[in-house]
Every structure is written in structure tokens, then in C-alpha cells.
Design an enzyme around this catalytic site. Structure first.
Site, PDB file in Angstrom:
ATOM      1  N   SER A  88     -21.096  31.367 -19.431  1.00  0.00           N
ATOM      2  CA  SER A  88     -20.900  32.817 -19.348  1.00  0.00           C
ATOM      3  C   SER A  88     -22.106  33.523 -19.945  1.00  0.00           C
ATOM      4  CB  SER A  88     -19.631  33.215 -20.111  1.00  0.00           C
ATOM      5  OG  SER A  88     -19.586  34.607 -20.347  1.00  0.00           O
ATOM      6  N   LYS A 139     -17.736  29.434 -23.228  1.00  0.00           N
ATOM      7  CA  LYS A 139     -17.204  29.169 -21.892  1.00  0.00           C
ATOM      8  C   LYS A 139     -17.908  28.004 -21.192  1.00  0.00           C
ATOM      9  CE  LYS A 139     -14.541  31.093 -19.847  1.00  0.00           C
ATOM     10  NZ  LYS A 139     -14.676  32.294 -19.025  1.00  0.00           N
ATOM     11  N   GLU A 192     -14.419  26.454  -7.892  1.00  0.00           N
ATOM     12  CA  GLU A 192     -14.030  27.817  -7.527  1.00  0.00           C
ATOM     13  C   GLU A 192     -14.723  28.253  -6.242  1.00  0.00           C
ATOM     14  OE1 GLU A 192     -14.852  30.141 -10.987  1.00  0.00           O
ATOM     15  OE2 GLU A 192     -13.135  29.356 -12.103  1.00  0.00           O
TER      16      GLU A 192
END
Length: 467
Positions: A278, A284, A291
Site C-alpha cells: 500500500s 499491507k 484480484e
């Protein structure tokens, strides 16, 4: 400036906006090798049939071979002013060899030419995609062998349901991929008909030999009807449908990996090389690969819908709408290859957190069915055993216990056939190892599933070697 192949009928140049709108060179240029291969076979057939001179055919073939070499090496660039790849190749050929190049299009239309090019191109792409699926399937088989005894929860409704193994889970996807391979093989079998020689729609008036060109290009036979030959895009639709199903399977698998690497599950840890971070949250580690695959599945499904919608209202034979087939099927091909090339190494390098999987399987009363089966095997009707077990689960929830820690006296109050053997009967390892039915999660059963997948892969390898 490229001369339009159809220029003789018109008294003025097409508007530049129409040229840009009509042009397909920016995307159909990828079929240059197939276009040249088809033209070389066509030229040879014309000479063999006495339709053009053998010397002209030789010049055409040599000229086409030079164009092919120059395009592959980068010595020749595609001209964006050309209407399509067919016009580009033919006019470049004529520039190189003169009037002999103008004879190439004898007894041929761009309608049967593009139908041929697309079939040739997709047949080659199917082989590449099958190889990528085989690589993923081999990875799943290898991982399944490694995790025959890795116990995890099996789910229904995303609720923990019954204990299985990670190997059993992997082999479920292996079976999906084997069906995907079968669909691709089936789609390829219907590309074995050659449209070359169908002309614009009604065949040609020359004594061509369609059997010869079909054989020269690796087809089993010519297409039986010339109208169908130039207007058929079933093969593209069918192939895209197979791609959409393949992507759906990858998307389902991706969704599970997204869940598994979350802190709520923490069943796996993705390799750093296949995760991202991130820009603001330093802790993160995001599963962007999976995804994106999940998102790109909608893109391939959209390609399928485009093809179906494009074809649904087209009268026979060829219509310009059909130019839209290529961008959709090319996008589907590119997307499937990109996803497979990324997904397989991601799966191969991920770390399985076995203890977390087992801990999750130990919670949620995954052995409740086995508890009911314990009574059923002692003669209690299953529905009655189901009800007794349900009441025991309710007691456990109320007391903060599990079926493994519930005292024997509570079992015996619920039903007198319970004795101390209930505890080994509902142990996780027992629950898994006793499910030896065909297709089940017991290691002995999964080993048979692995053997079937390995036999499938060996069969694919033999077909590839034979081909």
C-alpha cells in the site's frame, strides 16, 4: 498511399474518417504469419491447377517468404494507412515483384481469406493455452501430493462444514482444468474445416482444388458450404465460451486465495514476488494478482457477450459487423494467457500455514456429521441420529465446549448407544481418513484422483508429441 482493393467502382476517395473507422490493420496485423501462409498455399494451388503460371507462383511464394522474414525481424513495419493485413501484404508483395503479385488474389475473396487467417491463428493459440493449463495442472498435482494429510475445513455457504484436506481441495480445481482442456480440444476439432476457396460467398468460377489447400494448411477437409464458410464464427464464440469458463474457474480459485491470505483466515502466505503493498499503510500485503484475475474474468465474459451479440442479427453471408470478432477474441486470448502465466508461479511459491488450517478445522463442529454417522452405524435411523447430534451441538455452544470435549455422560444422556469410542470416531484425522468413498478426501482416495490427473497429463503429452 495505399490503393483500395475495391477502388474501381468509386469515383472519389473515401473520407479520411471512414478510412480510420473502417481500418482493422491495428489489430488484425497480428495474423500476418497466418495470412502469408494461406497466401502461399493458395498461390501454389493456383499454379498446380494451371490458373496462373508456375513462374508467377514461384515469384509470389518467394516474395511472400521475404515479407514474412522482414516482418518477423522488424525490417518491415506495418503501414497504418493500410486497410487491413490482407491489403498490406498484397500491396507490399506487388511493390516487390510487380504484376505477378496482382495475380495472387485470383479465385479468392477477403471474406474467405480472413476466415482462414482467424482459424489458423486460433488453432495455434489453443495449443499455447493448453500448454499453460497443463503447467498449472502439473503444479496442482505436485501440491496435492505434498498436502495429502494437510487437514482444513471444507465449506458450504462459506460456513465451515466438514473436514477435508488441502490436496482434496486442489484436486477439485484440477478436475475443472481437465474439463477446460477438453473443451478447448473439442473447440479445436471444429476448426478442422478450411474456408479457403469459398470466395466472397458463392464459391469461384475457376477449377480450384480446395482439398489440396485444406491439406497444405493442415485442415482435415474443406468447409462444405461456401455461405457458411465465410459467415461462420461459431468457432470463435465456442472458443471464447471455453475461455470464459476457464477464467471463471481461475476467478473462483483466486477468490479463495484472497480469503485464505487474509488475517481472518491466514491459511496461506503469498510470496513477496507475487504480492503488492500500500502507498499509505506499511503493514499491507495485497493479493493483487488474484484480484486482477477475478476482475479480468468479467472482461473475458464481456468478450463472449460481444461475439454473441455481434452475430445474433447478421444475415448470410459476410457483413462488416464481423470485423468486430477479432478484437474480442484476441483480447480473450491475451487475457487468458496473461492470467495463466501469472497464476501458476504464484500458486507454486505460496506458503501453506498447515497449523492454521488444522486449527480452523478443529472449530465449528465440522465432525457433527461423523457424530451422527456413529449412531447410524449402530442402527439408529440417520434422521434420528441427526436430531440427537444437533442437540449435542446446541449443548456445546451453550457450555463453550466442542464435541471432542463434551463429557461422555452428556453423550449418553442424549442417546444410550454412545460410549467411549465416540471420541476417536470424531477425531479430525479419523473424519478425513474414513471418507474413502470415490472422490472423497481420504488420502487413499485423493491418491487415486491424482493418478487420474497424471494419466490425463500423460495423454495430453502423447497427443502433443503425436501432433
Amino acid at each position: 498511399m495505399f490503393m483500395k482493393l475495391w477502388a474501381g467502382r468509386f469515383s472519389k476517395e473515401a473520407d479520411e474518417r471512414v478510412n480510420d473507422f473502417n481500418s482493422s490493420i491495428r489489430f488484425d496485423c497480428r495474423m500476418f504469419a497466418q495470412d502469408i501462409t494461406g497466401s502461399m498455399a493458395h498461390a501454389q494451388m493456383l499454379a498446380d491447377q494451371g490458373i496462373i503460371a508456375a513462374d508467377d507462383a514461384r515469384k509470389i511464394r518467394e516474395g511472400l517468404a521475404g515479407i514474412l522474414e522482414d516482418l518477423k525481424s522488424g525490417a518491415l513495419a506495418f503501414d497504418p494507412q493500410a486497410e487491413d493485413i490482407h491489403m498490406f501484404v498484397e500491396q507490399e508483395l506487388t511493390r516487390r515483384i510487380g504484376d505477378a503479385g496482382k495475380r495472387l488474389h485470383t479465385a479468392r475473396s477477403r471474406n474467405d481469406q480472413v476466415a482462414l487467417d482467424l482459424r489458423l491463428y486460433l488453432r495455434e493459440e489453443i495449443l499455447q493455452i493448453q500448454a499453460l493449463i497443463s503447467e498449472l495442472l502439473e503444479t496442482l498435482v505436485s501440491l496435492a501430493k505434498e498436502h495429502l494429510n494437510t487437514i482444513m475445513p471444507g465449506y458450504t455457504h462459506l460456513q465451515r462444514a466438514q473436514p477435508i484436506t488441502l490436496a482434496h481441495h486442489f484436486m477439485a480445481y484440477a478436475n475443472m482444468l481437465m474439463r477446460d482442456m477438453g473443451r478447448l480440444k473439442d473447440a479445436a476439432s471444429r476448426m478442422e474445416e478450411c474456408p479457403l476457396g469459398c470466395g466472397a460467398l458463392a464459391g469461384v468460377t475457376y477449377p480450384i482444388d480446395r482439398e489440396a489447400t485444406a491439406a497444405a494448411l493442415g485442415f482435415s477437409r474443406p468447409m462444405a458450404n461456401s455461405l457458411d464458410g465465410v459467415s461462420d464464427r461459431d468457432y470463435a464464440v465456442e472458443l471464447c465460451c471455453a475461455f470464459a469458463l476457464l477464467m471463471t474457474h481461475l476467478s473462483r480459485f483466486s477468490e479463495e486465495i484472497i480469503l485464505w491470505c487474509s488475517w481472518e483466515f491466514k491459511f496461506i502466505e503469498l510470496d513477496d514476488a507475487f504480492a503488492t503493498g500500500s502507498s499509505i499503510m506499511p503493514q499491507k500485503k495485497n493479493p493483487d494478482v488474484t484480484e486482477l484475475i477475478r476482475g479480468k474474468t468479467g472482461r473475458v465474459t464481456g468478450d463472449l457477450v460481444t461475439l454473441l451479440t455481434m452475430m445474433k442479427g447478421i444475415p448470410l453471408a459476410y457483413n462488416k459487423d464481423m470485423q468486430e470478432d477479432k478484437e474480442s477474441i484476441f483480447d480473450a486470448v491475451d487475457t487468458v494467457k496473461l492470467c495463466l502465466r501469472t497464476f501458476t508461479p504464484m500458486l507454486r511459491t505460496m506458503r501453506v500455514l498447515k497449523e492454521n488450517m488444522r486449527t480452523a478445522a478443529a472449530k465449528g463442529f465440522l465432525n457433527a456429521t461423523d457424530c451422527a454417522d456413529y449412531l447410524t452405524k449402530k442402527g439408529v435411523p440417520f434422521r434420528d441420529a441427526y436430531k440427537v447430534t444437533g442437540s449435542l451441538v446446541a449443548q456445546c455452544i451453550e457450555k463453550g465446549l466442542t464435541l471432542e470435549t463434551l463429557p461422555l455422560e452428556d453423550y449418553q444422556k442424549a442417546h444410550p448407544l454412545f460410549d467411549e469410542t465416540i471420541y476417536p470416531a470424531i477425531a479430525l484425522d479419523t473424519c478425513v481418513s474414513c471418507r474413502t468413498s470415490q472422490g472423497g478426501p481420504a488420502p487413499s482416495s485423493v491418491e487415486k484422483q491424482i493418478a487420474l490427473a497424471e494419466a490425463f497429463l500423460q495423454g495430453c503429452q502423447k497427443e502433443e508429441n503425436h501432433g
